[in-house]
Every structure is written in structure tokens, then in C-alpha cells.
Design a protein around this motif. Sequence first.
Motif, short mmCIF file in Angstrom:
data_model
loop_
_atom_site.label_atom_id
_atom_site.label_comp_id
_atom_site.label_asym_id
_atom_site.label_seq_id
_atom_site.Cartn_x
_atom_site.Cartn_y
_atom_site.Cartn_z
N UNK A 1 0.70 -0.22 -2.38
CA UNK A 1 0.44 1.22 -2.46
C UNK A 1 0.62 1.83 -1.08
N UNK A 2 1.15 3.06 -1.02
CA UNK A 2 1.33 3.76 0.25
C UNK A 2 0.78 5.17 0.10
N UNK A 3 -0.22 5.50 0.91
CA UNK A 3 -0.81 6.84 0.90
C UNK A 3 -0.92 7.36 2.33
N UNK A 4 -1.13 8.67 2.44
CA UNK A 4 -1.19 9.30 3.75
C UNK A 4 -2.43 10.19 3.85
N UNK B 1 -8.90 4.41 0.85
CA UNK B 1 -7.51 4.15 0.47
C UNK B 1 -7.14 2.68 0.61
N UNK B 2 -7.88 1.94 1.41
CA UNK B 2 -7.57 0.52 1.61
C UNK B 2 -8.26 -0.38 0.59
N UNK B 3 -9.17 0.16 -0.18
CA UNK B 3 -9.93 -0.67 -1.12
C UNK B 3 -9.47 -0.42 -2.55
N UNK B 4 -9.99 -1.24 -3.45
CA UNK B 4 -9.67 -1.08 -4.87
C UNK B 4 -10.27 0.19 -5.47
N UNK B 5 -11.14 0.86 -4.74
CA UNK B 5 -11.68 2.13 -5.23
C UNK B 5 -10.56 3.16 -5.46
N UNK B 6 -9.44 2.98 -4.75
CA UNK B 6 -8.30 3.89 -4.89
C UNK B 6 -7.11 3.19 -5.53
N UNK B 7 -7.37 2.22 -6.39
CA UNK B 7 -6.30 1.36 -6.90
C UNK B 7 -5.29 2.09 -7.78
N UNK B 8 -5.62 3.31 -8.24
CA UNK B 8 -4.67 4.07 -9.05
C UNK B 8 -4.06 5.24 -8.27
N UNK B 9 -4.01 5.09 -6.94
CA UNK B 9 -3.44 6.12 -6.07
C UNK B 9 -2.30 5.55 -5.25
N UNK B 10 -1.17 6.22 -5.28
CA UNK B 10 -0.09 5.90 -4.35
C UNK B 10 0.81 7.12 -4.21
N UNK B 11 1.45 7.25 -3.05
CA UNK B 11 2.33 8.38 -2.80
C UNK B 11 1.61 9.69 -2.54
N UNK B 12 0.31 9.63 -2.27
CA UNK B 12 -0.49 10.84 -2.12
C UNK B 12 -0.76 11.18 -0.66
N UNK B 13 -1.01 12.46 -0.42
CA UNK B 13 -1.44 12.93 0.89
C UNK B 13 -2.83 13.53 0.75
N UNK B 14 -3.83 12.89 1.36
CA UNK B 14 -5.18 13.43 1.37
C UNK B 14 -5.31 14.36 2.58
#
Length: 228
Positions: free
Chosen positions: A156-159, A205-218
Motif C-alpha cells: 500500500x502507498x499513501x501520502x 497508515x503503517x498498521x493494519x488499522x488502515x489496511x483498506x487504504x491506498x493511493x490516498x492523501x491525508x
Amino acid sequence: MSNILIVGASSGIGKEIAKQFLSSGEHNLYLASRTKPELEGNYEFQELDVMGDVELNLPDELHGLVYAPGSINLKPFHRLKEEDFLNDFQLNTLGAVKVIQSALKPLKNSKNASVVLFSTVAVGTGLSFHASVSSAKGALEGLGRSLSAELAPNVRVNMIAPSLTDTPLAERLLSSEDKRKANAERHPLKKIGTTADIANATRYLLTDDSQWMTGQVLTIDGGLSVIR
């Protein structure tokens, strides 16, 4: 225990992220920066300047990667030189490219990895004097979205796009009480962001708490980008 790489861990946001992970004692930390961070706890350190060649000594599996180097190069557009744009791009974007490429095999090997990159509120909100850094961070957001598609489903990659945060990098902008007050007043929440504010989101974002998130900008910015 998961293996986490933090690049740019010697100060500011990167250092706070490392401190939080060290305090939990639940991760193996690999820290890379130009100087060794002053942190208590067990971690592996590698001296690294992302403006040069990047070769990282990493475990076979890497579960998290944080790329924290950044710049605040604020000048009127007519004073910016080509080298300003190039330097910002090399640090913010190409540096991330080199680090991720160096870590790509162990990231893929983990089959459940998370990459966190740092943009700026100025990419999505027009701010004066931000032409150079906004150009570089805008490119970084494009990189992150592209990689989130290409590396799914195993990486997963998030920003995160912060507004002004109280770090050594922002010291010149917060060097007096008048400056601090003026910058706080620009934000609807009337305060400056802290490194803990950004580190807390990074950990999410580094944990499984955000496991259904990718490509997002917080966008963590005290409301600056959406509230008038």
C-alpha cells in the motif's frame, strides 16, 4: 515483529515517528539519515544522503517504509532559479524513488507492506511563494498514486500533506512569537501543527488499522485547505 524503515529520522517528523515506534517496542526499526538520531532504544542505523547513491542494508522482509526528507524553499517565483526546482525535485521526489526502488524486493516479500510519503498542503491549495516545493511535492503525489496501483495488493502507498508544522525545518518561519501567532491565525484551528500530529497519522497508515487504504492523501492542516 514487523520491520520498519524510516528515512530522514534524525530530526522533525521522521524523528518523532521513530520515537513513537521505539516506545511501543513492537517493531524492528531501521533508521537512515545523514546524521545519527539522538534516540533511546534499539534500532539499526545507516548513514544516508538521498541526494547521492542509495544502497540500503535491509532485512529480507520490510513491512513499512517512511520517506520523511523534505524542504521548505519559499521564494517569490521571479527569484527562483532552475537549480532551486532541481534541488527540490531531487530531494523530495527522486530521493523517494531511489529509496523505494532499493527497498522494493523486501517490501514485496512481506506481502503486506505500507509506504508513507510526505506531500504538503500547498499542492492542493494555492499558496504564494511555494512554486518550487509545490512542484516537487506534486510530482511526489503523482508517484505515490502510480505506485499504489502498480504495487497493489501487496504494498500500500499513501501520502500525508501537512500544513506548517513545528520542526527544525520550519524554524525560520516560527522564530518569534509574532511569527508563530500570525502563522497559527492562518489556520481555522488557530494553532501550529506538531510532529506528534503527523506521526500519529503515519503510524495509522503503517498498521493494519488502515489496511483498506491506498493511493490516498491525508491532509492534516488545521483546516487550512477546506475551511474559510
